[in-house]
Enzyme design. Sequence first.
Site, PDB file in Angstrom:
ATOM      1  N   ASP A   1     -12.388   6.047   1.302  1.00 36.60           N
ATOM      2  CA  ASP A   1     -11.218   5.703   1.704  1.00 36.60           C
ATOM      3  C   ASP A   1     -11.303   7.246   1.163  1.00 36.60           C
ATOM      4  O   ASP A   1     -10.944   7.629   0.305  1.00 36.60           O
ATOM      5  CB  ASP A   1     -10.625   4.952   0.365  1.00 36.60           C
TER       6      ASP A   1
ATOM      7  N   GLU B   1      -7.185   0.789  -4.739  1.00 36.98           N
ATOM      8  CA  GLU B   1      -7.745   0.854  -2.707  1.00 36.98           C
ATOM      9  C   GLU B   1      -8.776   1.101  -2.442  1.00 36.98           C
ATOM     10  O   GLU B   1      -9.006  -0.434  -1.851  1.00 36.98           O
ATOM     11  CB  GLU B   1      -7.499   2.723  -2.489  1.00 36.98           C
TER      12      GLU B   1
ATOM     13  N   ASP C   1       0.716  -0.958  -0.193  1.00 37.30           N
ATOM     14  CA  ASP C   1      -0.037   0.022   0.052  1.00 37.30           C
ATOM     15  C   ASP C   1       1.121   1.496   0.252  1.00 37.30           C
ATOM     16  O   ASP C   1       1.613   1.456   0.924  1.00 37.30           O
ATOM     17  CB  ASP C   1      -1.213  -0.141   0.743  1.00 37.30           C
TER      18      ASP C   1
ATOM     19  N   LYS D   1       3.266  11.818  -3.322  1.00 37.77           N
ATOM     20  CA  LYS D   1       2.384  10.644  -3.808  1.00 37.77           C
ATOM     21  C   LYS D   1       1.131  11.464  -4.815  1.00 37.77           C
ATOM     22  O   LYS D   1       0.729  11.423  -6.017  1.00 37.77           O
ATOM     23  CB  LYS D   1       0.964   9.756  -3.577  1.00 37.77           C
TER      24      LYS D   1
END
Lengths: 568, 615
Positions: free
Chosen positions: A169, A146, A6, A69
């Site tokens: 999420d 994800e 992850d 990211k």
Amino acid sequence: MIIGIDLGTTNSAVGVFRNGKAELIPNSLGHVLTPSAVSVDETSGEVMVGLAARERQSTHPRHTATAFKRYMGANRATPLGKRDFTAEELSALVLGRLKADAEAYLGEPVTEAVITVPAYFNDKQRKATRRAGELAGLRVERLLNEPTAAALAYGIHELGNESRFLVFDLGGGTFDVSVLEIFEGVIEVRASTGDNRLGGEDFNDVLIEEFRRTAGKDISEKDRADPTLRERIRVAAERARRALTEGSSATMSIVWKDQAIERQISTEEFEILCTGLLNRLRDPVLRSLRDAGIRSEDLSEIILVGGSTRMPVVRKAITRMFGRFPANAVNPDEAVALGAAVQAGLKSRDVALKEVVMTDVCPYSLGVEVAERGPGGRIIDGIFSPIIERNTVIPASRTQNYAPMRDHQRELILRIYQGESRHVVDNVHLGEIKVPLAGGRAEDGATDVRFTYDINGLLEVDVTVMKTGETRQLIIVDDDVAAAPDFEKRRAALAALKQHPRDSDAVKTVLARGHRCYEDALGETRQFLGDQITRFELVVEGQDPREIEHAIGQLTTVLDQFEGQTWL
Amino acid sequence: MALGGSIWSILGLEPTNDEREVRRAYARRLKEVHPEDDAEGFQALREAYERALEMARRGWAVPPARKPRKKKAETVIDVPASDDRWADDDADRWTEPEADSGEGWNDAGTDRWDVAPPPSAPEPKLSPEIAAELEAEKARQAAHAALCDQLEGLLHQTTAPSGDALGIMLRIFRSPAMDSLRVHANTEYWLAHAIARGGPAADSLIESAVKFFGWDSGRVGVDMSHAQPVLQRRETALIIERLARPMTVGHDAWKALRTKQTLFRRIADRLDPFLSRQVTDLLARAAHDLPDLYSHLDPDAVATWRARLAHPRFSALFLLSLLIVPPILALIAVSTGAFGPTALLNILAAWVVALAAMTGIGAAWVNGVLKPAREWADRYPWDAPLWKRLGWAPAAAALLTVAPFFPNMDWLWPGILLAGLGLVAWARIVTAHIPPPPISRYRISEFIGVVPILFYVLSLPASASQPTLIAAMVSATLVFRFGGHAIVQEWLYQSPDRQRLTSLVLIVGAVVVGGLAVLTARTGAPGLAVGLVCGFAFMDRALATDRFGPAFQFRRVWLTTGWFGALFVSGFGEAMAKTAPAAFAVWLVIAGVITGAADFLPEPGRKKRKPGALA
């Protein structure tokens, strides 16, 4: 063994599927979560990854990078010390560290991994993630969304039942919503949407703004631009946010130029400040429910993933949205990595997962730019003609036929876009193909365009001119990305970077933390901390492993007392 | 691509309307055809699954059991026990139909507002703050519902609204209960429905609602079907606003359809030549695009107009000409002295005769041409028996054949007129599946060429053959203009490549007819000559109907010049009067050849465009 990773905005984790279940692999510090941070030592040029780097962020903001990211797939390079790093390279360093941790834990070399990406990552961002894995020496054959990973982690225990649920999420930098359905051992994603620019960091920004507006009025203009100050305020905001999770009020305090600046903030105030952000949470949920054709009252479960869903304001908003309390079905921080581990197990055909199949969807519509003839014969440019609509189950392959607007056209330019808007200016441009035509009438130039989404959500385009049989293929490559030989060079350069050995992780981390606390403290406390650090450094120089371990424990206790608690 | 039968074989399932079965089969097969390994196989499986699910949902997979027929003892069907996949359906056909299990729209539990929430765990003991929160939420929802009821009441009013509907709607948007997805979705659907069907109060709400919910956002692939009626209503409002402005096209029709249909109004409307066209357009628009428009129109007016348009009657132009033309004709006729002394009584008599003749012609036109054409526009005309299709054509043809042999028989000129009409009717009926162009399409200027010839003919010394001339001219005009037009349209309609062939015919025809006209003029049958020339001129027009561009304009100028030139020349004495038609015939030949040849030459006056350049 295949590992599941992850790669998060704030924290990363790695897991593996063994003995019929998924488990997370601890790092050299014994934690399962590794912060996604990279820091460069200003003197030795050594690269630090993980908690040590994270601790150094407030003390050496110009040499530390976090939350990179958000820049994956973009052409942006962060200068750290002497050289520039792209987001891919920074991610590659983190992935390399996780790979080392896994190899140490499993006792065997690891070459292949499944990496998770936000469901709403577009084609460029996904390719960048894959490249990062390859730079780290991992073969990345599968990218997993994800929310789907979290659904896997949850659903693997619910396979017998038939249910529909929604995965919410909210991570450090991205927000994804997926609506899934489980039946007969099949986990099917029905719809997936999200917002690439909404995450826990935005909630931090709210507090930072508030701090600057009220308590930071005294700070001069020149100082405001100082990155160290910015970093301190950010850390204070983050801490306050976490404190608000537990209590009903928190204090943001920083030390600047030997001055303590404080701001008290209560939960109600915070909620009012976050109204705009909370409203932004609702639109993707509405959209994905509508796309899946499921009403919110039909959902049997709401799964919360991502550390930011621990915030009471977010939980309250979710409860108001759905009219029910979300379940604590999975650990929000670990679910995605566990799900990635399950997918790694699926990929390696683990016997325990024989009865499980999962299908995913692509969250974006994909198409080309066309011109249409409007009423009155006027030609309208820049219209988006979708070939694969969003929420199509992948792998998917669809074909459409296009013809040139007028006779005697020499070539057909197909510009490929990803997005939902009817006008291409609002969509993401992925690439273009030029197909030569034979000239002649418009009908003769009719061309078949086939788009294929593979199971990773990556795009292939095949173009065939029907009359002449001419074909073109496009594998979308960014203009700014290096070609193959350059890639090797970069990989070598990255591997050549000096990284501090794993064993000295704990020492470096606690030292960095100590320095950070020292800078945050004032007066007597500061002096006391300074003494403790000096003593610790002496012990480290002594190089006796047992004494060092003992000293680490001592210093950690002292720092815990100062900070309240260890936190990531 | 999975075809009908293979959907089920891919799924490994018998065709069934049971969705759960389909899903189970898909899940089973999915474990064998793994998406990671076999992308193509998975795609085929997925497509088969989606189509099977769709068919099962609509109940198409297995044909419904039919009602049992009366079984006679000797016709007991023995269904063989074969492994034919459809054996079950055969058996079903002979059994009692199953009682309607009530599945479908009224299925209990799928009604949007009656759904029971999914069974949840037993309610835990709630802490006081959670209980307080729940109470607060209930109160919010109650407030929200109260606002919605208030708005609904306002929207139900059919007269001018009495409250501030927009204010209430904005408060609804801002109410905290809207945080809940369920409330938001339900409010959106309810509001879309209410605004689309509401009274006048809804007009002020449209813009705000569209903006708030993003109903016209233009995102692809979003199911906004609930918002369509609202967007339609918005478009209707815009169009109505435009129609209400006096200068726009369609304004007259708009007014006409909104006023009470008094007798005066009816007569006035009948006499307006362009109104019926506008009304047709407006009604067509209301029928196809904007059903909301009907609520703004007076139903009586709509019904009256519909009745009027459905039954072809005398057009407004014709009625006007009935007022104007007979007296003129009467005056002219009487002034020639052919009908007796120039007395008021004679004038009146001639007037009545002319009126009767015109009415007769009009009635013949409506009943013999328009009505059958309209009837047969709906049916495929080749189905009608031949004798119906030919109409008056046999009688007309007979008369026309016989007539030239009796140039001096006075009673034959009505026959010739009749013949002309008959041929026209025949042409129209035969080609009836092309809708007839409305009369207003024939511009007056097309017939202006008749005028000089008329004067020329009338200026000839009164003789027994004068009426023949007139009759020949009129019937030739009608036959060749309308009949020829219709026939040519039909012919060209079947294939656009025939344009060139018609041009060729034009050239040949020009030469032939021109030659004939010249010959007959020389031999002293000027009537025939004039008739031929006239007729051909108009046929030439008919043939060139579909050709646009400079060549057409040029030819019209040419023809008109020719007409007046011939007239002018014929004024110079008897000999000239004889040669005038011949000269005009030559003139016509040239015009016809040029026009016909234009089809074989590249179009003048248009620049060759570079490929890819913008128009």
